[in-house]
Enzyme design. Structure first.
Site, PDB file in Angstrom:
ATOM      1  N   GLU A 275       0.834  -1.212   0.000  1.00 33.69           N
ATOM      2  CA  GLU A 275       0.000   0.000   0.000  1.00 33.69           C
ATOM      3  C   GLU A 275       0.865   1.258   0.000  1.00 33.69           C
ATOM      4  O   GLU A 275       0.797   2.066   0.923  1.00 33.69           O
ATOM      5  CB  GLU A 275      -0.880   0.024   1.258  1.00 33.69           C
ATOM      6  CG  GLU A 275      -1.810  -1.159   1.421  1.00 33.69           C
ATOM      7  CD  GLU A 275      -2.452  -1.218   2.818  1.00 33.69           C
ATOM      8  OE1 GLU A 275      -2.032  -0.459   3.721  1.00 33.69           O
ATOM      9  OE2 GLU A 275      -3.370  -2.028   2.995  1.00 33.69           O
ATOM     10  N   PRO A 276       1.724   1.446  -0.992  1.00 31.21           N
ATOM     11  CA  PRO A 276       2.563   2.645  -0.977  1.00 31.21           C
ATOM     12  C   PRO A 276       1.762   3.898  -1.318  1.00 31.21           C
ATOM     13  O   PRO A 276       0.879   3.856  -2.175  1.00 31.21           O
ATOM     14  CB  PRO A 276       3.589   2.355  -2.075  1.00 31.21           C
ATOM     15  CG  PRO A 276       2.900   1.438  -3.022  1.00 31.21           C
ATOM     16  CD  PRO A 276       1.921   0.630  -2.209  1.00 31.21           C
ATOM     17  N   GLY A 277       2.040   4.972  -0.629  1.00 32.16           N
ATOM     18  CA  GLY A 277       1.433   6.263  -0.944  1.00 32.16           C
ATOM     19  C   GLY A 277       2.529   7.255  -1.274  1.00 32.16           C
ATOM     20  O   GLY A 277       2.749   7.625  -2.423  1.00 32.16           O
ATOM     21  N   ARG A 278       3.288   7.608  -0.235  1.00 25.95           N
ATOM     22  CA  ARG A 278       4.288   8.672  -0.360  1.00 25.95           C
ATOM     23  C   ARG A 278       5.290   8.441  -1.496  1.00 25.95           C
ATOM     24  O   ARG A 278       5.598   9.349  -2.245  1.00 25.95           O
ATOM     25  CB  ARG A 278       5.032   8.797   0.973  1.00 25.95           C
ATOM     26  CG  ARG A 278       5.923  10.014   1.060  1.00 25.95           C
ATOM     27  CD  ARG A 278       6.818   9.949   2.294  1.00 25.95           C
ATOM     28  NE  ARG A 278       6.147   9.637   3.517  1.00 25.95           N
ATOM     29  CZ  ARG A 278       5.680  10.536   4.389  1.00 25.95           C
ATOM     30  NH1 ARG A 278       5.823  11.811   4.136  1.00 25.95           N
ATOM     31  NH2 ARG A 278       5.082  10.146   5.495  1.00 25.95           N
ATOM     32  N   ARG A 314       2.854  20.059   6.530  1.00 24.75           N
ATOM     33  CA  ARG A 314       3.869  19.114   7.019  1.00 24.75           C
ATOM     34  C   ARG A 314       4.973  19.773   7.865  1.00 24.75           C
ATOM     35  O   ARG A 314       5.339  19.227   8.904  1.00 24.75           O
ATOM     36  CB  ARG A 314       4.462  18.305   5.866  1.00 24.75           C
ATOM     37  CG  ARG A 314       3.400  17.509   5.080  1.00 24.75           C
ATOM     38  CD  ARG A 314       4.005  16.473   4.144  1.00 24.75           C
ATOM     39  NE  ARG A 314       4.613  15.402   4.917  1.00 24.75           N
ATOM     40  CZ  ARG A 314       5.897  15.304   5.152  1.00 24.75           C
ATOM     41  NH1 ARG A 314       6.737  16.164   4.647  1.00 24.75           N
ATOM     42  NH2 ARG A 314       6.343  14.320   5.893  1.00 24.75           N
ATOM     43  N   TYR A 318       4.908  18.150  11.479  1.00 22.74           N
ATOM     44  CA  TYR A 318       5.914  17.098  11.730  1.00 22.74           C
ATOM     45  C   TYR A 318       7.336  17.658  11.727  1.00 22.74           C
ATOM     46  O   TYR A 318       8.294  16.876  11.613  1.00 22.74           O
ATOM     47  CB  TYR A 318       5.847  16.012  10.653  1.00 22.74           C
ATOM     48  CG  TYR A 318       4.466  15.514  10.308  1.00 22.74           C
ATOM     49  CD1 TYR A 318       3.752  14.694  11.191  1.00 22.74           C
ATOM     50  CD2 TYR A 318       3.868  15.848   9.102  1.00 22.74           C
ATOM     51  CE1 TYR A 318       2.493  14.239  10.856  1.00 22.74           C
ATOM     52  CE2 TYR A 318       2.610  15.390   8.768  1.00 22.74           C
ATOM     53  CZ  TYR A 318       1.928  14.585   9.652  1.00 22.74           C
ATOM     54  OH  TYR A 318       0.684  14.126   9.321  1.00 22.74           O
ATOM     55  N   CYS A 346      -1.366  34.056  11.006  1.00 21.85           N
ATOM     56  CA  CYS A 346      -0.953  34.672  12.278  1.00 21.85           C
ATOM     57  C   CYS A 346      -0.612  33.616  13.334  1.00 21.85           C
ATOM     58  O   CYS A 346      -1.296  33.513  14.358  1.00 21.85           O
ATOM     59  CB  CYS A 346      -2.065  35.549  12.819  1.00 21.85           C
ATOM     60  SG  CYS A 346      -2.719  36.601  11.557  1.00 21.85           S
ATOM     61  N   GLU A 347       0.353  32.783  13.033  1.00 22.43           N
ATOM     62  CA  GLU A 347       0.850  31.808  14.005  1.00 22.43           C
ATOM     63  C   GLU A 347       2.334  31.634  13.728  1.00 22.43           C
ATOM     64  O   GLU A 347       2.720  31.528  12.563  1.00 22.43           O
ATOM     65  CB  GLU A 347       0.193  30.426  13.819  1.00 22.43           C
ATOM     66  CG  GLU A 347      -1.284  30.412  14.015  1.00 22.43           C
ATOM     67  CD  GLU A 347      -1.832  28.997  14.113  1.00 22.43           C
ATOM     68  OE1 GLU A 347      -1.075  28.053  14.450  1.00 22.43           O
ATOM     69  OE2 GLU A 347      -3.030  28.833  13.832  1.00 22.43           O
ATOM     70  N   TYR A 375       0.633  14.008   0.904  1.00 24.95           N
ATOM     71  CA  TYR A 375       0.184  14.621   2.155  1.00 24.95           C
ATOM     72  C   TYR A 375       0.330  16.144   2.097  1.00 24.95           C
ATOM     73  O   TYR A 375       0.635  16.783   3.093  1.00 24.95           O
ATOM     74  CB  TYR A 375       0.941  14.026   3.353  1.00 24.95           C
ATOM     75  CG  TYR A 375       0.854  12.509   3.383  1.00 24.95           C
ATOM     76  CD1 TYR A 375      -0.354  11.877   3.665  1.00 24.95           C
ATOM     77  CD2 TYR A 375       1.960  11.702   3.082  1.00 24.95           C
ATOM     78  CE1 TYR A 375      -0.453  10.491   3.661  1.00 24.95           C
ATOM     79  CE2 TYR A 375       1.864  10.321   3.071  1.00 24.95           C
ATOM     80  CZ  TYR A 375       0.660   9.718   3.363  1.00 24.95           C
ATOM     81  OH  TYR A 375       0.555   8.352   3.364  1.00 24.95           O
TER      82      TYR A 375
HETATM   83  N1  LLP Z   1      -1.350   1.902   4.557  1.00 27.66           N
HETATM   84  C1  LLP Z   1      -1.801   2.343   5.738  1.00 27.66           C
HETATM   85  C2  LLP Z   1      -2.660   1.474   6.543  1.00 27.66           C
HETATM   86  C3  LLP Z   1      -1.439   3.631   6.198  1.00 27.66           C
HETATM   87  O1  LLP Z   1      -1.880   4.053   7.377  1.00 27.66           O
HETATM   88  C4  LLP Z   1      -0.608   4.446   5.389  1.00 27.66           C
HETATM   89  C5  LLP Z   1      -0.230   5.792   5.819  1.00 27.66           C
HETATM   90  C6  LLP Z   1      -0.175   3.945   4.152  1.00 27.66           C
HETATM   91  C7  LLP Z   1      -0.554   2.659   3.774  1.00 27.66           C
HETATM   92  C8  LLP Z   1       0.696   4.726   3.216  1.00 27.66           C
HETATM   93  O2  LLP Z   1       1.940   4.993   3.767  1.00 27.66           O
HETATM   94  P1  LLP Z   1       3.077   5.697   2.894  1.00 27.66           P
HETATM   95  O3  LLP Z   1       3.512   4.707   1.828  1.00 27.66           O
HETATM   96  O4  LLP Z   1       2.491   6.913   2.293  1.00 27.66           O
HETATM   97  O5  LLP Z   1       4.145   6.003   3.858  1.00 27.66           O
HETATM   98  N2  LLP Z   1       0.551  12.736   6.926  1.00 27.66           N
HETATM   99  C9  LLP Z   1       1.823  12.111   7.213  1.00 27.66           C
HETATM  100  C10 LLP Z   1       1.846  10.650   6.782  1.00 27.66           C
HETATM  101  C11 LLP Z   1       0.723   9.827   7.346  1.00 27.66           C
HETATM  102  C12 LLP Z   1       0.761   8.376   6.921  1.00 27.66           C
HETATM  103  C13 LLP Z   1      -0.475   7.674   7.365  1.00 27.66           C
HETATM  104  N3  LLP Z   1      -0.605   6.325   6.913  1.00 27.66           N
HETATM  105  C14 LLP Z   1       2.933  12.912   6.556  1.00 27.66           C
HETATM  106  O6  LLP Z   1       2.659  13.943   5.952  1.00 27.66           O
HETATM  107  O7  LLP Z   1       4.105  12.540   6.680  1.00 27.66           O
END
Ligand code: LLP
Length: 421
Positions: A275-278, A314, A318, A346-347, A375
């Site tokens: 499940e890659p996102g980033r 971000r 973070y 204003c922060e 994100y």
């Molecule tokens: N699968 C599950 C169950 C997750 O909770 C997540 C991310 C992913 C896959 C995807 O992960 P990735 O490949 O993108 O690392 N907002 C934060 C990141 C939150 C990630 C939440 N879960 C940021 O901006 O760094």
């Protein structure tokens, strides 16, 4: 690798000059490179080649409909975490059998939505959720395909706010309890156990935690099979990190990550899901902003932009680093000076970078935040009545607005004043 480079002294997204997009849509905006999305998806395909697999893009990282369509057309599955995400993935043309439903607090309404529309699997995170899903499925005369998310108690060595694999985190069921929960699941008429799920965190820059978690999944697969469960799918989550600081760190490549998967669970004959996102979208996007003022403070100077924490949260949330580069390439020998790069909100938290070395910049000059595709837009808000900024997709020499900036009238008219007020 991405497709944002200087050509003729101007930053380009593929073959389109970023200042040309700025003239067309105004700043701030997000711009994405279709070629980079495709390339990153292919890298994962290559990494898992030879293993039966499905790459389920985690749309929480960037859920624009055009991007979902682009991913879906390449054969990607989608990882969703809400009913809204499920509906959006379907609206982009992704069939239910390629959608996995993650999340620690799925509601009964969300379960029903996905069961009725079609779903590949639910990644269940607790016993109460399992019981609720069974009830909902039985009520609809359906059987819900399920993996149970196990919490392997592994330290992902990432930012505390995005680590999920330690026992003190809210995610999954403790691995020591897994056999009991699987036995419980197998006895429920509305549940069909199909596999195991794990996700230990995001922005991991080291493969060891993955290896530790996947080893535990492999061991558990053996135990659960002994118990008579048909474990045929392993969902290994997302989390592979990206290089936010070009100059600095090189996280592992998808190919090496694939090798860890092969070594740890490759022999089990299971279908592998990730499940890659980033990694797919992060470096495929930039946020472009204009300088409003260079303000000379006491002992430090502030570069005030027209983008703010509401557009890219971000750094505030973070302490994340984003490379910030001028759209007009710096001439060799230009003197750099340290500035704080801030937004107009204003922060004090509305600070993108402290004491960052930048070339001389002033009113109207454009800067680009790199690695802003994941994100970024999805976590934006309209705080301070600042419109959500537009998203632009570039593909070769063409570009299109894939989400327009709302007008102030649209924003104002979303509110309702009761008649009695
Ligand atoms: N699968 C599950 C169950 C997750 O909770 C997540 C991310 C992913 C896959 C995807 O992960 P990735 O490949 O993108 O690392 N907002 C934060 C990141 C939150 C990630 C939440 N879960 C940021 O901006 O760094």
């Amino acid at each position: 690798m991405d497709h944002f480079d200087y050509k003729d002294g101007i930053l380009h997204a593929e073959d389109v000059a970023v200042d040309e997009i700025a003239r067309a849509v105004g700043t701030p905006f997000y711009a994405y490179s279709a070629a980079t999305f495709r390339r990153h998806f292919q890298l994962f395909q290559e990494a898992l080649a030879g293993m039966d697999h499905l790459i389920c893009y985690a749309m929480k990282a960037n859920g624009n409909l055009a991007i979902l369509k682009l991913m879906g057309d390449m054969g990607a599955g989608i990882d969703v975490v809400s009913g809204g995400e499920y509906l959006k993935a379907r609206a982009a043309g992704v069939p239910g059998e390629r959608i996995v439903f993650s999340g620690v607090g799925k509601t009964r309404a969300e379960m029903a939505l996905a069961l009725e529309g079609g779903i590949r699997q639910f990644n269940v995170e607790s016993e109460p959720e399992l019981l609720a899903l069974n009830e909902v499925a039985c009520g609809l005369g359906k059987v819900a395909p399920v993996t149970v998310r196990i919490n392997p108690d592994v330290d992902a060595r990432t930012h505390a706010k995005i680590a999920t694999g330690k026992s003190e985190n809210k995610f999954g069921i403790p691995i020591a309890k897994a056999r009991l929960v699987y036995a419980e699941a197998a006895a429920l008429p509305g549940i069909e156990v199909v596999g195991i799920d794990v996700h230990i965190g995001s922005q991991l820059t080291d493969l060891d935690p993955f290896r530790a978690a996947f080893d535990k999944v492999a061991h558990l697969t053996g135990l659960l099979r002994q118990d008579g469960h048909d474990i045929r799918r392993l969902d290994l989550g997302g989390g592979l990190g990206i290089p936010y600081e070009r100059s600095n760190m090189a996280p592992p490549l998808p190919l090496d990550y694939g090798e860890v998967i092969r070594q740890t669970v490759g022999h089990l004959g299971c279908e592998i899901e990730i499940e890659p996102g980033r990694l797919i979208v992060g470096n495929a996007g930039i946020m472009v902003a204009s300088v409003i003022y260079l303000k000379h403070g006491e002992g430090r100077n502030f570069l005030i932009l027209d983008a703010a924490m509401n557009d890219l949260i971000r750094p505030a949330m973070y302490d994340a680093h984003h490379d910030i580069v001028p759209v007009r390439q710096v001439a060799p020998g230009t003197e750099m000076s340290a500035v704080d790069i801030v937004g107009p909100v204003c922060e004090t938290g509305d600070t993108f970078a402290r004491q960052r070395n930048m070339p001389p910049l002033g009113d109207g000059d454009l800067v680009a935040f790199r690695s802003a595709g994941a994100y970024g837009a999805v976590m934006a808000s309209e705080y301070n009545m600042r419109p959500l900024i537009p998203e632009v997709l570039v593909d070769g020499d063409q570009f299109a607005v894939i989400r327009p900036r709302p007008s102030f009238d649209e924003m104002i008219n979303r509110d309702r004043v009761p008649e009695w007020l």
